[in-house]
Motif scaffolding. Structure first.
Motif, mmCIF file in Angstrom:
data_model
loop_
_atom_site.group_PDB
_atom_site.id
_atom_site.type_symbol
_atom_site.label_atom_id
_atom_site.label_comp_id
_atom_site.label_asym_id
_atom_site.label_seq_id
_atom_site.Cartn_x
_atom_site.Cartn_y
_atom_site.Cartn_z
ATOM 1 N N ALA A 1 0.838 -1.204 0.000
ATOM 2 C CA ALA A 1 0.000 0.000 0.000
ATOM 3 C C ALA A 1 0.871 1.252 0.000
ATOM 4 O O ALA A 1 0.583 2.219 -0.722
ATOM 5 C CB ALA A 1 -0.926 -0.012 1.212
ATOM 6 N N LEU A 2 1.951 1.233 0.784
ATOM 7 C CA LEU A 2 2.856 2.381 0.801
ATOM 8 C C LEU A 2 3.547 2.575 -0.549
ATOM 9 O O LEU A 2 3.751 3.708 -0.997
ATOM 10 C CB LEU A 2 3.900 2.215 1.904
ATOM 11 N N THR A 3 3.894 1.484 -1.210
ATOM 12 C CA THR A 3 4.522 1.576 -2.523
ATOM 13 C C THR A 3 3.574 2.194 -3.534
ATOM 14 O O THR A 3 3.964 3.093 -4.305
ATOM 15 C CB THR A 3 4.958 0.174 -3.005
ATOM 16 N N PHE A 4 2.325 1.752 -3.535
ATOM 17 C CA PHE A 4 1.353 2.325 -4.467
ATOM 18 C C PHE A 4 1.061 3.787 -4.132
ATOM 19 O O PHE A 4 0.887 4.610 -5.029
ATOM 20 C CB PHE A 4 0.061 1.506 -4.470
ATOM 21 N N ALA A 5 1.032 4.131 -2.852
ATOM 22 C CA ALA A 5 0.798 5.522 -2.466
ATOM 23 C C ALA A 5 1.950 6.413 -2.920
ATOM 24 O O ALA A 5 1.734 7.522 -3.421
ATOM 25 C CB ALA A 5 0.613 5.619 -0.952
ATOM 26 N N ALA A 6 3.189 5.930 -2.787
ATOM 27 C CA ALA A 6 4.344 6.705 -3.241
ATOM 28 C C ALA A 6 4.319 6.887 -4.754
ATOM 29 O O ALA A 6 4.648 7.965 -5.271
ATOM 30 C CB ALA A 6 5.637 6.013 -2.812
ATOM 31 N N ALA B 1 1.620 6.940 -6.653
ATOM 32 C CA ALA B 1 0.553 7.897 -6.958
ATOM 33 C C ALA B 1 0.994 9.315 -6.636
ATOM 34 O O ALA B 1 0.733 10.249 -7.416
ATOM 35 C CB ALA B 1 -0.704 7.534 -6.161
ATOM 36 N N LEU B 2 1.681 9.508 -5.513
ATOM 37 C CA LEU B 2 2.177 10.833 -5.156
ATOM 38 C C LEU B 2 3.190 11.328 -6.187
ATOM 39 O O LEU B 2 3.170 12.502 -6.573
ATOM 40 C CB LEU B 2 2.807 10.798 -3.760
#
Length: 117
Positions: free
Chosen positions: A49-54, A56-57
């Motif tokens: 989830a953190l990888t996908f959030a990074a 997207a950011l």
């Protein structure tokens, strides 16, 4: 071999093998392989989830940079920064080179032997 020539092909194989359901064996091997690969590639859900959030950011930041024209001005900013760094670094490099030259001259000159008294 010469001593086995008296046996004929009609005698059949020496050992009989049990009938094999090839489709079932292949399917079972496939499922074992899938389980093994799934176990080898376990992923932590929070890290994913953190990888996908990074990602997207990063996409949002790139979008804003394109919209605001940041890429056009970034070349000038980088050039100014490199010029300033080169201006500050040149005297330091020149002094270091001079010091290294003096040290080499000191090493290449043979020390004069003092006469024994």
């Amino acid at each position: 071999m010469f001593w086995n020539r008296h046996r004929t092909a009609a005698a059949g194989p020496r050992f009989s093998t049990p009938p094999v359901d090839l489709e079932r064996e292949v399917r079972a091997a496939y499922e074992r392989g899938r389980r093994d690969e799934r176990a080898a590639r376990k992923r932590h859900p929070v890290l994913m989830a953190l990888t996908f959030a990074a990602a997207a950011l990063g996409a949002v930041v790139l979008g804003f940079a394109v919209k605001e024209g940041s890429f056009e001005r970034s070349g000038d900013v980088v050039d100014q920064g490199l010029a300033a760094a080169a201006d500050r670094a040149e005297p330091t490099v020149r002094d270091a080179a001079g010091g290294a030259g003096a040290a080499l001259r000191g090493l290449t000159e043979a020390p004069k032997a003092e006469p024994a008294s």
